[in-house]
Design a protein around this motif. Structure first.
Motif, PDB file in Angstrom:
ATOM      1  N   GLY A 126       0.801  -1.210   0.000  1.00  0.00           N
ATOM      2  CA  GLY A 126       0.000   0.000   0.000  1.00  0.00           C
ATOM      3  C   GLY A 126       0.842   1.272   0.000  1.00  0.00           C
ATOM      4  N   ALA A 127       0.224   2.364  -0.444  1.00  0.00           N
ATOM      5  CA  ALA A 127       0.936   3.640  -0.584  1.00  0.00           C
ATOM      6  C   ALA A 127       1.392   4.193   0.767  1.00  0.00           C
ATOM      7  CB  ALA A 127       0.036   4.653  -1.293  1.00  0.00           C
ATOM      8  N   GLU A 128       0.577   4.017   1.795  1.00  0.00           N
ATOM      9  CA  GLU A 128       0.933   4.563   3.107  1.00  0.00           C
ATOM     10  C   GLU A 128       2.190   3.894   3.660  1.00  0.00           C
ATOM     11  OE1 GLU A 128      -0.998   4.992   7.599  1.00  0.00           O
ATOM     12  OE2 GLU A 128      -2.315   4.626   5.871  1.00  0.00           O
ATOM     13  N   ALA A 129       2.257   2.576   3.546  1.00  0.00           N
ATOM     14  CA  ALA A 129       3.437   1.845   4.025  1.00  0.00           C
ATOM     15  C   ALA A 129       4.677   2.244   3.231  1.00  0.00           C
ATOM     16  CB  ALA A 129       3.214   0.349   3.928  1.00  0.00           C
ATOM     17  N   THR A 130       4.514   2.456   1.931  1.00  0.00           N
ATOM     18  CA  THR A 130       5.646   2.859   1.093  1.00  0.00           C
ATOM     19  C   THR A 130       6.182   4.212   1.526  1.00  0.00           C
ATOM     20  OG1 THR A 130       4.737   1.617  -0.772  1.00  0.00           O
ATOM     21  CG2 THR A 130       6.407   3.275  -1.273  1.00  0.00           C
ATOM     22  N   GLU A 131       5.295   5.140   1.811  1.00  0.00           N
ATOM     23  CA  GLU A 131       5.734   6.465   2.266  1.00  0.00           C
ATOM     24  C   GLU A 131       6.460   6.384   3.596  1.00  0.00           C
ATOM     25  OE1 GLU A 131       5.839   9.411   0.667  1.00  0.00           O
ATOM     26  OE2 GLU A 131       5.294   8.092  -0.997  1.00  0.00           O
ATOM     27  N   ARG A 132       5.975   5.534   4.501  1.00  0.00           N
ATOM     28  CA  ARG A 132       6.648   5.374   5.795  1.00  0.00           C
ATOM     29  C   ARG A 132       8.058   4.816   5.602  1.00  0.00           C
ATOM     30  NH1 ARG A 132       1.650   3.143   7.675  1.00  0.00           N
ATOM     31  NH2 ARG A 132       2.562   1.057   7.606  1.00  0.00           N
ATOM     32  N   VAL A 133       8.174   3.869   4.689  1.00  0.00           N
ATOM     33  CA  VAL A 133       9.482   3.275   4.407  1.00  0.00           C
ATOM     34  C   VAL A 133      10.435   4.324   3.854  1.00  0.00           C
ATOM     35  CG1 VAL A 133      10.671   1.721   2.816  1.00  0.00           C
ATOM     36  CG2 VAL A 133       8.695   0.906   4.111  1.00  0.00           C
ATOM     37  N   LYS A 134       9.962   5.138   2.927  1.00  0.00           N
ATOM     38  CA  LYS A 134      10.807   6.169   2.325  1.00  0.00           C
ATOM     39  C   LYS A 134      11.203   7.230   3.351  1.00  0.00           C
ATOM     40  CE  LYS A 134       9.414   7.485  -1.848  1.00  0.00           C
ATOM     41  NZ  LYS A 134       8.459   7.839  -2.927  1.00  0.00           N
ATOM     42  N   GLU A 135      10.295   7.554   4.238  1.00  0.00           N
ATOM     43  CA  GLU A 135      10.616   8.510   5.304  1.00  0.00           C
ATOM     44  C   GLU A 135      11.659   7.920   6.250  1.00  0.00           C
ATOM     45  OE1 GLU A 135       6.961   9.458   7.167  1.00  0.00           O
ATOM     46  OE2 GLU A 135       6.235  10.737   5.534  1.00  0.00           O
ATOM     47  N   ALA A 136      11.549   6.633   6.535  1.00  0.00           N
ATOM     48  CA  ALA A 136      12.534   5.984   7.405  1.00  0.00           C
ATOM     49  C   ALA A 136      13.909   6.003   6.754  1.00  0.00           C
ATOM     50  CB  ALA A 136      12.109   4.549   7.705  1.00  0.00           C
TER      51      ALA A 136
END
Length: 418
Positions: A308-318
């Motif tokens: 999902g898009a939300e998990a991807t954004e969290r990963v990129k922020e990490a």
């Protein structure tokens, strides 16, 4: 609708097939029903299954009707492996895995509209099949010479362990699945991995012999790297799609670490980006390889598809937080913990002198060296430079998940854990 075959071939998603011209003519006459089967031999799908799912989605996007078969029955038997008999899993375990795979698969296809996907379980009809029915209704259409000549069966027969009648009979059950779906849903196309070719053709032949019907088969390739080696392993094992078995962060990093020589092929296989846009991405990546544009787009697309898009954004922020580009305090503890899982770490506590933590992490050998690094402005905590040699760890430096990011210079990053 037949142009979908050209699209699939251009993307390298078709390995073997029966009469492609005949299938093209069939597709031209209107939507068809097709299926792909997934056996619950574990609690999660992996990246190899994803290739088959993506093929199904391409066909659905072209207007055709997908049946997702989860093998509650065949999972109790086990498809023969090239070497070694499978251990039969408990019925309760297979039933649990069947539910998990059904839930995973339901995320990748649309269950609405005129060509809505449908999940079916071959346990529904196989459990009602008597031994007499199996032998008279199915077995009589199979010839031993053909069954024995299949590669996996032949290799097992030539090995010391041989092959049990249980695994040898698997091909009859899979063939019967195609026959049942042909009868129940007018399903005329079966897709699957290239290693399933013999079983798929067996089902097609059974439909012809038992019903006088016509059906089609096509397989997806086994994905390899440019050097010919098999694609898709991490140090921890398979590329699982379940986030509890492989974190979204580790999943993203796997795709991000793709070799330049593999990017174009993997973009075609694992994403729905148009072929024209893929050409543009590859051209720009070739011109500026240091930016890893192709790898970033690949990681974004596949991680979004699976998690999902939300998990991807969290990963990129990490990832950005680890490189000091964003404030790590804004991250959730689980994502941050996944991001630092492989970094050197040591126990920490609030009130602990920073020089003690630096020494414990092995960033410097001794407190004196740690003090000199701080005085030189070469140490930061959570991206903020440490100004005083007598500094101690404070409450507000403890990030979600009890983590403290300690960096020496630009590249040496370690983790204090509360």
């Amino acid at each position: 609708m037949s142009h979908i075959l050209d699209e699939l071939q251009a993307r390298g998603l078709i390995a073997q097939h029966t009469d492609l011209d005949e299938l093209r003519e069939t597709l031209d006459r209107g939507p068809i029903t097709y299926y792909c089967g997934f056996d619950p031999t574990g609690p999660s799908l992996h990246h190899g299954h994803l290739v088959a799912v993506i093929l199904m989605r391409h066909l659905q996007n072209a207007g055709h009707r997908p049946l997702v078969l989860v093998g509650g029955a065949t999972g109790l038997i086990g498809d023969p492996r090239a070497s070694g008999e499978r251990t039969l899993n408990a019925a309760e375990q297979v039933a649990e895995w069947t539910g998990k795979l059904s839930n995973q698969l339901s995320r990748f296809l649309s269950f609405e509209g005129d060509n809505a996907a449908r999940v079916v379980n071959n346990y529904d009809w196989t459990s009602e099949l008597s031994a007499i029915d199996l032998l008279r209704g199915i077995g009589k259409h199979f010839r031993m010479g053909t069954m024995l000549a299949k590669d996996t069966v032949a290799r097992r027969l030539a090995s010391d362990e041989g092959i049990s009648y249980t695994e040898f009979s698997y091909q009859l059950l899979q063939a019967n699945d195609f026959l049942e779906l042909y009868r129940r849903h007018d399903c005329i196309l079966q897709t699957g991995g290239n290693d399933q070719w013999g079983n798929l053709v067996g089902g097609m032949d059974l439909i012809r012999k038992a019903e006088g019907g016509s059906a089609h088969v096509l397989t997806t390739p086994i994905i390899t790297k440019a050097d010919g080696t098999k694609f898709g392993k991490t140090e921890g094992g398979a590329i699982w799609l379940d986030p509890t078995m492989l974190s979204p962060y580790a999943f993203y990093q796997f795709w991000l670490n793709t070799a330049d020589s593999d990017v174009e092929r993997l973009l075609k296989v694992f994403t729905f980006i148009s072929l024209d846009e893929i050409d543009e991405i590859v051209a720009e990546s070739t011109a500026k390889p240091f930016l890893r544009l192709g790898q970033r787009r690949l990681a974004d697309e596949v991680t979004t598809l699976v998690h999902g898009a939300e998990a991807t954004e969290r990963v990129k922020e990490a990832s950005a937080a680890l490189f000091g580009k964003v404030d790590p305090a804004n991250l959730d503890g689980d994502t941050l913990s996944d991001a630092v899982a492989e970094l050197p770490s040591a126990a920490a506590r609030v009130g602990m002198p920073v020089v003690d933590l630096v020494e414990a992490l092995g960033l410097e050998k001794g407190k004196g060296a740690a003090r000199r690094t701080i005085e030189a402005g070469g140490l930061s905590i959570n991206g903020v430079k440490v100004e005083h040699v007598d500094a101690v760890i404070s409450d507000d430096q403890v990030l979600p998940g009890g983590i403290i990011l300690v960096r020496k210079g630009k590249k040496n990053l370690s983790v204090g854990r509360i």
